[in-house]
Design a protein around this motif. Structure first.
Motif, PDB file in Angstrom:
ATOM      1  N   LEU A  65       0.901  -1.130   0.000  1.00  0.00           N
ATOM      2  CA  LEU A  65       0.000   0.000   0.000  1.00  0.00           C
ATOM      3  C   LEU A  65       0.947   1.187   0.000  1.00  0.00           C
ATOM      4  N   SER A  66       1.128   1.770  -1.141  1.00  0.00           N
ATOM      5  CA  SER A  66       2.296   2.603  -1.334  1.00  0.00           C
ATOM      6  C   SER A  66       2.172   3.997  -0.730  1.00  0.00           C
ATOM      7  N   GLN A  67       1.214   4.780  -1.206  1.00  0.00           N
ATOM      8  CA  GLN A  67       1.150   6.167  -0.745  1.00  0.00           C
ATOM      9  C   GLN A  67      -0.223   6.758  -1.027  1.00  0.00           C
ATOM     10  N   SER A  68      -0.443   7.935  -0.490  1.00  0.00           N
ATOM     11  CA  SER A  68      -1.666   8.663  -0.806  1.00  0.00           C
ATOM     12  C   SER A  68      -1.263  10.031  -1.312  1.00  0.00           C
ATOM     13  N   LYS A  69      -2.109  10.606  -2.138  1.00  0.00           N
ATOM     14  CA  LYS A  69      -1.817  11.960  -2.574  1.00  0.00           C
ATOM     15  C   LYS A  69      -3.108  12.755  -2.735  1.00  0.00           C
ATOM     16  N   ASP A  70      -2.968  14.054  -2.759  1.00  0.00           N
ATOM     17  CA  ASP A  70      -4.062  14.994  -2.996  1.00  0.00           C
ATOM     18  C   ASP A  70      -5.158  14.941  -1.940  1.00  0.00           C
ATOM     19  N   PHE A  71      -4.828  14.575  -0.731  1.00  0.00           N
ATOM     20  CA  PHE A  71      -5.840  14.617   0.318  1.00  0.00           C
ATOM     21  C   PHE A  71      -5.928  16.009   0.948  1.00  0.00           C
ATOM     22  N   LYS A  91      -6.792   2.232   6.864  1.00  0.00           N
ATOM     23  CA  LYS A  91      -7.159   0.864   7.248  1.00  0.00           C
ATOM     24  C   LYS A  91      -7.566   0.138   5.987  1.00  0.00           C
ATOM     25  N   TRP A  92      -7.104  -1.078   5.851  1.00  0.00           N
ATOM     26  CA  TRP A  92      -7.517  -1.833   4.654  1.00  0.00           C
ATOM     27  C   TRP A  92      -8.131  -3.161   5.050  1.00  0.00           C
ATOM     28  N   TYR A  93      -9.014  -3.652   4.225  1.00  0.00           N
ATOM     29  CA  TYR A  93      -9.686  -4.928   4.454  1.00  0.00           C
ATOM     30  C   TYR A  93      -9.722  -5.683   3.137  1.00  0.00           C
ATOM     31  N   LEU A  94      -9.534  -6.970   3.247  1.00  0.00           N
ATOM     32  CA  LEU A  94      -9.644  -7.807   2.052  1.00  0.00           C
ATOM     33  C   LEU A  94     -11.048  -8.382   2.003  1.00  0.00           C
ATOM     34  N   GLN A  95     -11.699  -8.219   0.873  1.00  0.00           N
ATOM     35  CA  GLN A  95     -13.049  -8.759   0.717  1.00  0.00           C
ATOM     36  C   GLN A  95     -12.993  -9.917  -0.264  1.00  0.00           C
ATOM     37  N   TRP A 134     -14.082 -12.580  -6.541  1.00  0.00           N
ATOM     38  CA  TRP A 134     -12.649 -12.254  -6.747  1.00  0.00           C
ATOM     39  C   TRP A 134     -12.224 -11.207  -5.706  1.00  0.00           C
ATOM     40  N   PRO A 135     -11.016 -11.355  -5.142  1.00  0.00           N
ATOM     41  CA  PRO A 135     -10.638 -10.479  -4.027  1.00  0.00           C
ATOM     42  C   PRO A 135     -10.630  -8.996  -4.385  1.00  0.00           C
ATOM     43  N   LYS A 136     -11.100  -8.228  -3.443  1.00  0.00           N
ATOM     44  CA  LYS A 136     -11.058  -6.767  -3.558  1.00  0.00           C
ATOM     45  C   LYS A 136     -10.500  -6.238  -2.250  1.00  0.00           C
ATOM     46  N   ILE A 137      -9.872  -5.109  -2.331  1.00  0.00           N
ATOM     47  CA  ILE A 137      -9.402  -4.472  -1.106  1.00  0.00           C
ATOM     48  C   ILE A 137     -10.152  -3.169  -0.936  1.00  0.00           C
ATOM     49  N   TYR A 138     -10.828  -3.009   0.193  1.00  0.00           N
ATOM     50  CA  TYR A 138     -11.431  -1.709   0.429  1.00  0.00           C
ATOM     51  C   TYR A 138     -10.736  -1.022   1.584  1.00  0.00           C
TER      52      TYR A 138
END
Lengths: 503, 175
Positions: free
Chosen positions: B10-16, B24-28, B73-77
């Motif tokens: 989970l590399s980076q965030s920008k423009d926030f 926080k991340w979750y695998l669905q 199929w896996p998703k990350i939210y």
């Protein structure tokens, strides 16, 4: 014979450390050029070392031979083994340090340093031609290997050093002058054995000592291990196989269902859609309506997913970026039989309408776009779809501003390839449009069909990776055969049933 | 049974528009999927950057999944939060990415959004912080109830993901 200097590239091999035997041959040859053949071939000192086999040097023989010097358990053990062994001091120069000896790695690194210094000096002495030949001022691999070796995890290794002691007796006392010939390291966790320098190939390593007089030694490092007998190797392979099978079965237990397969003669296309974002639309508060148009022979079990609406998003920034992150999964079924009838399938299309919701619930059309679903090739796709909206002169613009002009079209498929058009020309003359923003979508496409099972087409298995386009694959003759077989079996079954009913 | 490896970060965030962000991340995954090793959810550290509007997390992901079907199929939210100077965390965005079905390396941009309230709520939010949140985060993934939401665009979270697929071709799957 060229002056082949120490090449400190460690080699990584999966030798079994317990069975490995290393043979060292060493000889002092002062000048290769004037050495005779017999000098080169005879009188090498040869010694074979096993992993962690202790060979004492003269100093140690003296030291551990005296019981008074021995305090720790290991030292006493050495003392015992020395007393039990028959021969006393001799002039052998090869010996080893093993893991218990706590031979310091610092000495090792300095000695390597010294060797490289030696090498540099050797370069200076060499003639210009030789320098040109050995032009390796910066050898990337050399430094890379050094860096790999010089990791901070050295303490995980059990080590063994094969050494040479070129010392001499000065009035009864042995003055040692020891030097590393070969370093062996074994990392138990990673199961890596590092031998540095590598086993010598054709040429020996040279070791030059700059003491009172310059002494030059040449030595070979050879792998004297016996190969594992074939029977054992086979057995080992079998065990490995069993282990992997067992692991697989463990996984299967956690997931005790068989893999879902689509019904025969259908191609299942799984599409994982993502409406990602939009940009450069005129108004804030934007949402997207989408609709998927399935042609004949295409079906979708959950047809409710074929159209939908995203949430409303307020744009931000200079480019009025709106983000949706709207995901939906689609499973489309295609009748393969149709493919053999027509030779080429009709493609499903997806149509988007971007709509803004202004104050007083004025809904304005911000853009229309469409995309032919990329079902021909499974892949992960990202599309930036350019949008336009329909307009009809000034009245239409006023209406858009004051009332809103959402859904001002009769048939959204008109923006793509409408079905209603007859004739050879599809004419869009006379329709005014305004270009608006772009819509970004991602699609992950994956195919599944029983026709791709390896049992039906071994040929396809061979061609795997080359024929990525699915319809090329479907065309393979073996597959046609397999489908025909299925159909025949079906016909036979029906005849049987009819007969059974008649009798 | 087929397997999927998801390796990456989970590399980076920008423009926030704010620093001190964490995620926080979750695998669905669907019902016919099992987690063989790795974590199903996690949280990054709080990160800030003095010079750019970028928060670097470099949070490692290493997930091994087994499946008996392509559905689900896996998703990350993800949920992005901002930690303010008194230690309160405010919601700064929801987002979702689908794990690519194509093996190989992918750089995925996850565009995030967050719900907005009416004018009064926004006024309060401007001075006090806080703001509306989803009661049930599964709404991030739903397709049917989304139209009721009013949201605003937030920043972009970047994933770098390598996907490895195993045994899928045994079941007639082309990827």
């Amino acid at each position: 014979m060229k002056n082949k200097m120490e090449n400190f590239n460690p080699i990584y091999q999966t030798l079994n450390k317990y069975t490995a035997i290393y043979r060292i041959r060493i000889k002092e040859i002062n000048d290769l050029v004037i050495a005779t053949d017999s000098e080169l071939k005879e009188n090498w000192e040869i010694k074979e070392f096993k992993w962690q086999q202790k060979v004492f040097n003269n100093f140690e023989k003296q030291f551990y031979g005296d019981e008074k010097n021995c305090v720790t358990d290991i030292e006493k053990q050495y003392n015992l083994s020395l007393i039990n062994s028959v021969n006393a001091t001799d002039d052998r120069i090869l010996f080893s340090y093993i893991d218990n000896d706590n031979f310091n790695c610092d000495i090792e690194s300095t000695s390597i340093l010294k060797n490289t210094c030696d090498r540099k000096q050797a370069h200076e002495e060499n003639s210009l031609e030789e320098i040109l030949e050995n032009n390796e001022e910066y050898d990337y691999r050399h430094y890379l290997d050094e860096a790999i070796e010089d990791v901070g995890t050295l303490d995980d290794y059990s080590v063994m050093f094969i050494m040479a002691d070129m010392g001499e007796y000065i009035q009864e006392n042995w003055v040692k002058f020891e030097h590393i010939l070969c370093t062996l390291k074994y990392n138990k966790e990673k199961n890596i054995l590092i031998i540095c320098p590598d086993f010598s190939q054709r040429l020996p390593y040279r070791l030059q000592l700059n003491s009172d007089s310059i002494r030059t030694f040449y030595y070979f490092i050879e792998n004297a291990s016996e190969d594992i007998p074939e029977e054992l190797a086979q057995k080992e392979n079998e065990i490995f196989k069993k282990i992997s099978e067992y692991r697989l079965s463990l996984k299967n237990i956690t997931l005790n269902t068989t893999f879902e397969l689509p019904s025969k003669n259908t191609l299942e296309v799984h599409i994982f859609f993502e409406i990602v974002s939009g940009q450069h639309f005129e108004y804030d508060d934007i949402y997207v309506k989408y609709f998927i148009d399935l042609p004949e022979k295409w079906t979708c079990k959950n047809s409710g997913l074929l159209n939908g609406i995203t949430q409303t998003c307020r744009g931000k920034g200079h480019s009025n970026l709106v983000t949706f992150g709207h995901v939906f999964d689609l499973i489309l079924n295609y009748d393969i039989q149709d493919f053999f009838d027509k030779g080429f399938p009709k493609y499903p299309y997806i149509y988007f309408e971007v709509i803004s919701r202004g104050s007083w619930d004025r809904y304005r059309c911000e853009g229309l776009t469409f995309k032919c679903l990329p079902i021909a090739k499974p892949d992960s796709y990202h599309f930036d779809l350019p949008c336009y909206r329909l307009t009809d002169g000034r009245m239409s613009d006023l209406r858009r501003f004051f009332i809103g002009d959402c859904s001002n079209y009769n048939d959204i498929t008109w923006i793509g390839l409408p079905k209603s058009v007859k004739g050879s020309i599809f004419n869009k003359y006379g329709v005014q449009t305004v270009g608006t923003g772009t819509l970004s979508v991602r699609m992950n496409v994956i195919h599944q069909s029983q026709a791709f099972l390896t049992k039906y087409n071994e040929a396809a298995q061979l061609a795997r990776g080359r024929e990525k386009y699915i319809f090329d694959k479907l065309n393979s003759s073996t597959l046609v055969k397999s489908v025909e077989q299925v159909l025949e079996a079906f016909k036979r079954a029906r005849e049987n049933m009819i007969q059974a009913r008649n009798t | 049974m087929a397997e999927v490896h998801i390796i990456g970060e989970l590399s980076q965030s920008k423009d926030f528009g704010q620093q001190h962000l964490f995620c926080k991340w979750y695998l669905q995954i669907g019902n016919n999927w099992r987690l063989l090793s790795g974590k199903k959810e996690g949280q990054t550290q709080v990160s800030s950057n003095e010079f750019e509007d970028i928060c670097k997390w470099s949070y490692p992901l290493d997930i091994h999944l087994a499946t008996s079907g392509l559905q689900g199929w896996p998703k990350i939210y993800i949920q992005v939060f901002h930690l303010d100077w008194v230690g309160r965390s405010h919601l700064y965005g929801y987002g979702v990415v689908t794990i690519p079905t194509h093996p190989g390396q992918h750089e995925l941009d996850c565009y995030t959004w967050r719900p907005v309230g009416n004018l009064r709520e926004r006024f309060v939010q401007y001075f006090m912080g806080g703001g509306p949140q989803l009661k049930d985060p599964h709404l991030i993934l739903s397709t049917t109830d989304r139209y009721k939401l009013n949201t605003e665009a937030m920043g972009v979270v970047t994933f770098k993901i390598t996907v490895v697929l195993r045994h899928f071709s045994d079941f007639g799957v082309e990827y």
